[in-house]
Each structure stands twice: as C-alpha cells, then as structure tokens.
Design a protein around this motif. Structure first.
Motif, mmCIF file in Angstrom:
data_model
loop_
_atom_site.group_PDB
_atom_site.id
_atom_site.type_symbol
_atom_site.label_atom_id
_atom_site.label_comp_id
_atom_site.label_asym_id
_atom_site.label_seq_id
_atom_site.Cartn_x
_atom_site.Cartn_y
_atom_site.Cartn_z
ATOM 1 N N ARG A 7 113.524 -88.269 -18.076
ATOM 2 C CA ARG A 7 113.877 -86.962 -17.533
ATOM 3 C C ARG A 7 113.016 -86.599 -16.326
ATOM 4 N NH1 ARG A 7 115.431 -83.133 -22.807
ATOM 5 N NH2 ARG A 7 117.640 -83.774 -22.786
ATOM 6 N N TYR A 8 111.743 -86.962 -16.356
ATOM 7 C CA TYR A 8 110.922 -86.757 -15.159
ATOM 8 C C TYR A 8 111.533 -87.500 -13.974
ATOM 9 C CZ TYR A 8 106.883 -84.573 -17.512
ATOM 10 O OH TYR A 8 106.048 -83.713 -18.188
ATOM 11 N N GLU A 9 111.949 -88.730 -14.206
ATOM 12 C CA GLU A 9 112.506 -89.531 -13.114
ATOM 13 C C GLU A 9 113.774 -88.908 -12.556
ATOM 14 O OE1 GLU A 9 110.864 -93.992 -14.262
ATOM 15 O OE2 GLU A 9 112.925 -93.424 -14.845
ATOM 16 N N LEU A 10 114.643 -88.417 -13.436
ATOM 17 C CA LEU A 10 115.882 -87.793 -12.983
ATOM 18 C C LEU A 10 115.622 -86.492 -12.238
ATOM 19 C CD1 LEU A 10 118.070 -88.408 -16.160
ATOM 20 C CD2 LEU A 10 118.467 -89.379 -13.882
ATOM 21 N N LEU A 11 114.689 -85.693 -12.736
ATOM 22 C CA LEU A 11 114.417 -84.393 -12.128
ATOM 23 C C LEU A 11 113.706 -84.520 -10.792
ATOM 24 C CD1 LEU A 11 113.307 -82.424 -15.314
ATOM 25 C CD2 LEU A 11 115.374 -81.989 -13.967
ATOM 26 N N PHE A 12 112.748 -85.453 -10.721
ATOM 27 C CA PHE A 12 111.928 -85.563 -9.512
ATOM 28 C C PHE A 12 112.370 -86.695 -8.590
ATOM 29 C CE2 PHE A 12 109.232 -83.027 -12.243
ATOM 30 C CZ PHE A 12 108.636 -82.134 -11.357
ATOM 31 N N ASP A 13 113.440 -87.409 -8.980
ATOM 32 C CA ASP A 13 114.005 -88.459 -8.137
ATOM 33 C C ASP A 13 112.941 -89.463 -7.713
ATOM 34 O OD1 ASP A 13 115.982 -89.847 -6.771
ATOM 35 O OD2 ASP A 13 115.710 -88.692 -4.920
ATOM 36 N N ALA A 14 112.184 -89.932 -8.701
ATOM 37 C CA ALA A 14 111.127 -90.902 -8.421
ATOM 38 C C ALA A 14 110.804 -91.664 -9.692
ATOM 39 C CB ALA A 14 109.873 -90.192 -7.904
ATOM 40 N N ASP A 15 110.250 -92.856 -9.529
ATOM 41 C CA ASP A 15 109.786 -93.639 -10.663
ATOM 42 C C ASP A 15 108.664 -92.892 -11.376
ATOM 43 O OD1 ASP A 15 109.643 -96.467 -11.979
ATOM 44 O OD2 ASP A 15 107.573 -95.961 -11.469
ATOM 45 N N PHE A 16 108.645 -92.959 -12.709
ATOM 46 C CA PHE A 16 107.657 -92.213 -13.492
ATOM 47 C C PHE A 16 106.232 -92.615 -13.120
ATOM 48 C CE2 PHE A 16 105.447 -91.359 -17.662
ATOM 49 C CZ PHE A 16 105.506 -89.974 -17.561
ATOM 50 N N GLU A 17 105.995 -93.886 -12.911
ATOM 51 C CA GLU A 17 104.652 -94.342 -12.540
ATOM 52 C C GLU A 17 104.248 -93.793 -11.178
ATOM 53 O OE1 GLU A 17 102.496 -95.835 -14.520
ATOM 54 O OE2 GLU A 17 104.042 -95.643 -16.066
ATOM 55 N N GLU A 18 105.205 -93.652 -10.278
ATOM 56 C CA GLU A 18 104.921 -93.052 -8.973
ATOM 57 C C GLU A 18 104.515 -91.592 -9.135
ATOM 58 O OE1 GLU A 18 107.185 -92.210 -4.684
ATOM 59 O OE2 GLU A 18 108.243 -93.203 -6.341
ATOM 60 N N LEU A 19 105.165 -90.893 -10.039
ATOM 61 C CA LEU A 19 104.820 -89.503 -10.302
ATOM 62 C C LEU A 19 103.427 -89.383 -10.910
ATOM 63 C CD1 LEU A 19 108.252 -88.352 -11.772
ATOM 64 C CD2 LEU A 19 107.309 -87.722 -9.536
ATOM 65 N N LEU A 20 103.118 -90.259 -11.865
ATOM 66 C CA LEU A 20 101.784 -90.247 -12.465
ATOM 67 C C LEU A 20 100.713 -90.575 -11.428
ATOM 68 C CD1 LEU A 20 102.329 -91.975 -15.931
ATOM 69 C CD2 LEU A 20 102.163 -89.536 -15.432
ATOM 70 N N ALA A 21 101.049 -91.418 -10.461
ATOM 71 C CA ALA A 21 100.093 -91.754 -9.410
ATOM 72 C C ALA A 21 99.753 -90.529 -8.564
ATOM 73 C CB ALA A 21 100.651 -92.871 -8.526
ATOM 74 N N ALA A 22 100.732 -89.652 -8.360
ATOM 75 C CA ALA A 22 100.446 -88.403 -7.649
ATOM 76 C C ALA A 22 99.470 -87.549 -8.458
ATOM 77 C CB ALA A 22 101.737 -87.633 -7.384
ATOM 78 N N GLY A 23 99.645 -87.531 -9.772
ATOM 79 C CA GLY A 23 98.701 -86.827 -10.626
ATOM 80 C C GLY A 23 97.312 -87.426 -10.554
ATOM 81 N N ALA A 24 97.241 -88.754 -10.528
ATOM 82 C CA ALA A 24 95.939 -89.437 -10.441
ATOM 83 C C ALA A 24 95.228 -89.099 -9.147
ATOM 84 C CB ALA A 24 96.136 -90.942 -10.566
ATOM 85 N N ARG A 25 95.972 -89.001 -8.048
ATOM 86 C CA ARG A 25 95.348 -88.634 -6.773
ATOM 87 C C ARG A 25 94.731 -87.249 -6.845
ATOM 88 N NH1 ARG A 25 99.917 -91.571 -4.810
ATOM 89 N NH2 ARG A 25 101.238 -89.723 -4.583
ATOM 90 N N THR A 26 95.403 -86.346 -7.538
ATOM 91 C CA THR A 26 94.895 -84.977 -7.669
ATOM 92 C C THR A 26 93.595 -84.964 -8.458
ATOM 93 O OG1 THR A 26 97.137 -84.063 -7.564
ATOM 94 C CG2 THR A 26 95.445 -82.689 -8.575
ATOM 95 N N VAL A 27 93.554 -85.671 -9.584
ATOM 96 C CA VAL A 27 92.338 -85.722 -10.407
ATOM 97 C C VAL A 27 91.180 -86.305 -9.618
ATOM 98 C CG1 VAL A 27 91.311 -86.748 -12.475
ATOM 99 C CG2 VAL A 27 93.641 -85.836 -12.566
ATOM 100 N N THR A 28 91.439 -87.366 -8.859
ATOM 101 C CA THR A 28 90.379 -88.016 -8.093
ATOM 102 C C THR A 28 89.858 -87.120 -6.983
ATOM 103 O OG1 THR A 28 91.155 -90.241 -8.592
ATOM 104 C CG2 THR A 28 89.853 -89.987 -6.595
ATOM 105 N N LEU A 29 90.731 -86.384 -6.313
ATOM 106 C CA LEU A 29 90.282 -85.461 -5.266
ATOM 107 C C LEU A 29 89.411 -84.351 -5.852
ATOM 108 C CD1 LEU A 29 93.321 -84.974 -2.865
ATOM 109 C CD2 LEU A 29 91.157 -86.102 -2.371
ATOM 110 N N GLU A 30 89.794 -83.834 -7.005
ATOM 111 C CA GLU A 30 88.968 -82.820 -7.661
ATOM 112 C C GLU A 30 87.577 -83.366 -7.949
ATOM 113 O OE1 GLU A 30 92.459 -80.459 -10.219
ATOM 114 O OE2 GLU A 30 91.285 -82.074 -11.133
ATOM 115 N N ARG A 31 87.538 -84.585 -8.513
ATOM 116 C CA ARG A 31 86.258 -85.195 -8.861
ATOM 117 C C ARG A 31 85.410 -85.419 -7.606
ATOM 118 N NH1 ARG A 31 82.683 -87.090 -13.143
ATOM 119 N NH2 ARG A 31 84.427 -86.414 -14.438
ATOM 120 N N HIS A 32 86.020 -85.908 -6.537
ATOM 121 C CA HIS A 32 85.271 -86.165 -5.309
ATOM 122 C C HIS A 32 84.701 -84.871 -4.731
ATOM 123 C CE1 HIS A 32 84.849 -86.857 -0.887
ATOM 124 N NE2 HIS A 32 84.240 -87.935 -1.332
#
Length: 555
Positions: free
Chosen positions: A481-506
């Motif tokens: 459902r994430y993939e259908l709603l956001f028109d992207a591969d689920f792992e690609e979406l999680l990677a966007a989340g990972a970038r956010t966590v890393t920027l916060e930490r930095h």
C-alpha cells in the motif's frame, strides 16, 4: 515518488519580511513533512544556534497525503532546534490544521528571527499579515483561540497557538492546535515564545491537486468499519496489559506496576468519553473527548502517556484528577508527558505522591515560571540533582510510558533515538507487547535481531512523519500500500526515512551530542545493550562513537 509541492515561505518575524524559495529538489528526495523540514533545518539553522535565539527556525510542513481525503492523514509537522534536548527535533500534531496549511499552497512555512512585540502571524495564499497582540500576553490557549474566533473569524482548526508556558520559555512548552492537539515533545512552544509569536494561522484555496490510488478509499473504508479498541479507549487501552506485564512506570519510575490502575485505565477513560473524536479526514476516530459532569471537568484524553505521567507515576488513581491535569496542560500550552513526569520527580523528592492539589498548583507554577515552577520548567535532565532524584531522561527528554526494563527493544530505541526517550520515534513497543500480528512480533526480553529491526522501524516512522501518515495506521498500511500510494518502491521510501534520521544525527553531532549521550539510567540491568548499540551504529554506517562520517551524509 509522490512528494509535497509548493515553495518554502520564509518569514522573518523581526524584520517583517517574507521570501519564497523553490525546494522541489528537497521534496523529491525527502517526500514532505519531517523529512523536508529536517533537510531545510540542516541547511538553514546554524549548528551553534541558541534554541531560544533568533537564529533558530521553526519549520511547519505537511506532506503529499494532506492533499487527499484518506484516513490517517490529519497531521502536521513542526521542526526546530529543541530547547529541551538541545538537538534538532520534529514533533507532529493531529487535529484539523493540516489541510489549512496545505491550502496556503506552500510546501513549508518557516519562522525566523524574533519580534520586538507579541504578534500573530497570519499566513494565507495571498500574503502574510503581522498582527500585534499585546493584550494577549499571558493568555491561555482557549483565550487566544477565542480571540481569533471572535475578532478575526478564524476557527481553532486553522491555528497553531502557544500559551503562557511558551511565552515564558518553559523547555517543554507545546504548540497547540484545535485547542487540544499538541506539537508536544521537545519544547517547540518555547521556540515560538522566544520569537514573540503568540500564534500562526493558515488558510487559502491553493491546496495542490492530487491523483491518488484507489487504495486510499480502501484504507478509509477499513478505518471506518474496523472494530478496534482504540476507538473506545485510545492509547490508554494498553495500560492494563502493561501493568500485568510489570511494565507500568509508577511513583517516579521506582515501581513498575500500580495498584490503582483500574482508576485510570482504558475502561475508566471510556466511561468518561461522551462523543467521538477524530482528526481531519480520518474515519478511525480514536480521539477521546471526555467529561465528568459532577466535577465540571472536560478535556480530550488522557492518552496512555499522560495517564502514566499524571496517574501512576504521580501516585494518582482517579481518572478525573488526571483529566484535570491534562486540561490544565492544554490550556497553558505544556507537553503533558514532560509536565507530569517532572512533577512526579518533585513529588518523589517531597514525598507527596497522590497530592492532586499540589500537582495542579505545580502545573500553574511551571507555566508561569513562578517559584519552584521556574526550576521545574527546565525539565528533569537539568534539575534532577537539585531535587535529589534519579535522572529519568535521555538527551534531557524524559521517558514515555512503555517500560524499557520490560521491553528491551524499546529500551534500545530510547537510548539511540535522536529525540531522546520518546516512544514514537520507532514505536518499538508495538512489536514487543505485542500489538502487531504474530509474524511481526518479537519477544520482549533480549536484543537478538533488534538492532536491525530498530533501523527498519525508525526509517518507517520517518517515512510516516514525512508522508504525513499517522502511526496508528499500522494495522492498515502494508509495504504494497505504501508503494501504491507513494508511487515508489518500498525500499526507496525507507531510504528517504533513513536520510532523515542520519541528517538529524549529524546535526546533533555538530552540537556535541554523540554516543556518550546514548545512555539509559538502567543500562546495568540490560546485558547486551552496549553490543546492540554498536550493531545499530554499524547498520547505520555511523562511527563507533555514534557520529556520522562525512561520507555517510546524504545529498
């Protein structure tokens, strides 16, 4: 990938100027909400900024889902440097303001500088107005929203308001919307208070158009028809389970079960609920409008965290007493979790557990920074030695209700979360009680496999906060459902989340926050925690001291 649209509107409240900036590239990489705001803050807030200084910036964002009518999308994000944790922090609130923010046509709205006079900032798609409101100095949240309704015909669901606590720069002051919904943890209300901004209002007719998968209708229908205990009891539904498992913090974290639990549990709250409550466009309706006619107390909630903080952790076993504490926090603009836990620390120091009159007096004193309230307004991490009690906080963020000494994955999450001891950063508790399907569950004790799972859950929660999709959609959202709603591969979406966590930490690393701050007050009770933290760093690609190498910084 589906993402938010519209420019950044930067408002300097001191200079009374506005600037629009195209942020399409940021939106394409970070989706919206928390992700976009984190990227912008990382670029635009100096690493050495004072959280209560004019160089701090408060960034309000929604995500692409706020242009839809799908359930679980009635939330809004705010990001700033936190006066409580001293690190970059995002908080999101439910209610109804999200659609009004989207209607301005802006993808992000940023408040910078500081005003000499107390102002309300009115943001519409046709311009920004600065309204001097000296007469609202010290006004409560309801007094301020009442003024806006009566004098400006602006309803509370179009507002983000601070109370006296924000004006007085209490380090855990909230920004309130729809009167009773909070941008709660981390003290973002004090950021607006330091800028002399009493409120921000949003409106317009410029919401972006959106073509969305039919999946949204399926989720909406399921949310409306699902028979779920949260519709009657909200998050406090888990209290009996936590208590039975010896996992309900009580008496300022000195005990883990509470004899008076029946007086403050889900059934007690459901008995006081008098109508349905929801957020914008959501059919799940898990909010808790409550009322006790005998004592004339009316509020929304309490949810589980507040029932713990002002209930079991403060030695209070009457739900109406907790409702009154919750109501006062909403009126004054205080994070009710931090307020309750900080008061519990004082009760422990003074041997005054269960003293409801003292509790309510302390809520007032904290909001006004009056007497001992001036000390308590600093939060547990800064004052525990003065009180002679233990430091039940991580990165100065006091603990949520889900007990890490029982739920070891949640303990790991508390330790390493950029936001400190907050349960929503990964919601790891849900897989350990468990509140998820059996295939997704993990045993509460031990750390095997939990560092990997924590990385996944942090990334998923960052995705939800960027979408913006409510975290209580967990029974309805699947990878497909994430993939259908956001028109992207689920792992690609999680990677966007990972970038956010890393920027916060930095960002936090640049402020001196590192692995030395990823500690728990009970870590000696958790063999294997250090190894789990090391594994977490390795999985993230960070250094073994909890810092982000320049090579790991996302574009």
């Amino acid at each position: 990938m589906l993402h938010s649209t519209g420019p950044l509107l930067s408002i300097d409240v001191g200079e009374r100027t506005t600037v629009e900036t195209d942020i399409t590239e940021v939106q394409e990489r970070y989706i919206g909400g928390r992700g976009v705001a984190t990227r912008l803050a990382h670029e635009r807030v100096p690493f050495d900024a004072d959280p209560l200084g004019p160089e701090n910036r408060a960034v309000f964002t929604t995500g692409p889902m706020q242009a839809s009518q799908m359930s679980f999308t009635g939330r809004t994000n705010c990001t700033a440097l936190s006066p409580l944790t001293d690190g970059l922090l995002s908080s999101n609130a439910g209610g109804f303001v999200s659609r009004h923010l989207a209607a301005t046509g802006y993808g992000a709205i940023e408040l910078a500088g500081a005003s000499d006079d107390l102002v309300i900032v009115h943001v519409r798609d046709d311009g920004v107005e600065f309204e001097a409101v000296p007469d609202l100095a010290g006004a409560t949240v309801s007094e301020t929203t009442g003024y806006l309704e009566d004098e400006r015909d602006i309803s509370s669901d179009r507002t983000a308001v601070i109370g006296p606590a924000g004006e007085n720069e209490v380090r855990f002051a909230s920004i309130m919307t729809t009167e009773e919904r909070a941008f709660g943890r981390g003290g973002l209300g004090a950021v607006l208070g330091a800028k002399n901004v009493k409120a921000v209002t949003f409106g317009g007719d410029s919401a972006p158009g959106l073509e969305i998968s039919a999946t949204a209708n399926e989720i909406h229908r399921e949310a409306a028809t699902e028979d779920h205990i949260m519709k009657e009891q909200g998050t406090v539904a888990v209290m009996d389970l936590a208590n039975e498992m010896d996992g309900l913090p009580s008496y300022y974290f000195s005990e883990r079960s509470f004899a008076g639990v029946e007086g403050i549990n889900g059934a007690a709250v459901a008995e006081k609920k008098y109508k349905k409550g929801t957020c914008s466009a959501c059919a799940f309706a898990c909010k808790l409008p409550t009322r006790d006619e005998a004592r004339g107390v009316e509020t929304e909630g309490p949810e589980f965290e507040v029932a713990m903080a002002f209930g079991s952790n403060s030695g209070v076993d009457d739900i109406v007493d907790v409702m009154e504490s919750n109501r006062l926090c909403d009126e004054y603009g205080l994070d009710a979790i931090s307020a309750g836990n900080t008061i519990a620390a004082y009760l422990a120091a003074e041997d005054e557990f269960g003293n409801r009159e003292l509790i309510w007096d302390l809520v007032d004193k904290i909001a006004q920074r009056d007497g001992v309230g001036d000390t308590l307004a600093e939060g547990i991490g800064r004052i525990h030695e003065d009180l002679g009690v233990g430091n039940w906080s991580v990165k100065n963020m006091d603990f949520a209700a889900h007990e890490g000494r029982l739920l070891h994955g949640q303990a790991l999450s508390y330790a390493v979360a950029n936001r400190g001891a907050d349960h929503m950063y990964a919601t790891f508790y849900s897989v350990e009680y468990p509140l998820v399907e059996e295939a997704e569950a993990m045993e509460p004790a031990g750390f095997e496999g939990k560092a990997d799972r924590l990385v996944e859950r942090e990334n998923l929660m960052a995705l939800n906060d960027s979408g913006v999709v409510c975290k209580f959609s967990r029974d309805f959202m699947t990878p497909e459902r994430y993939e259908l709603l956001f028109d992207a591969d689920f792992e690609e979406l999680l990677a966007a989340g990972a970038r956010t966590v890393t920027l916060e930490r930095h960002f936090n690393n640049r402020r001196g926050i590192d692995g030395d701050d990823d500690r728990l007050p009970y870590e000696d009770e958790l063999p294997g925690l250090d190894d789990a933290i090391d594994s977490y760093y390795e999985l993230r690609g960070w250094n073994d001291d909890g810092t982000v190498p320049e090579s790991a910084l996302p574009a």
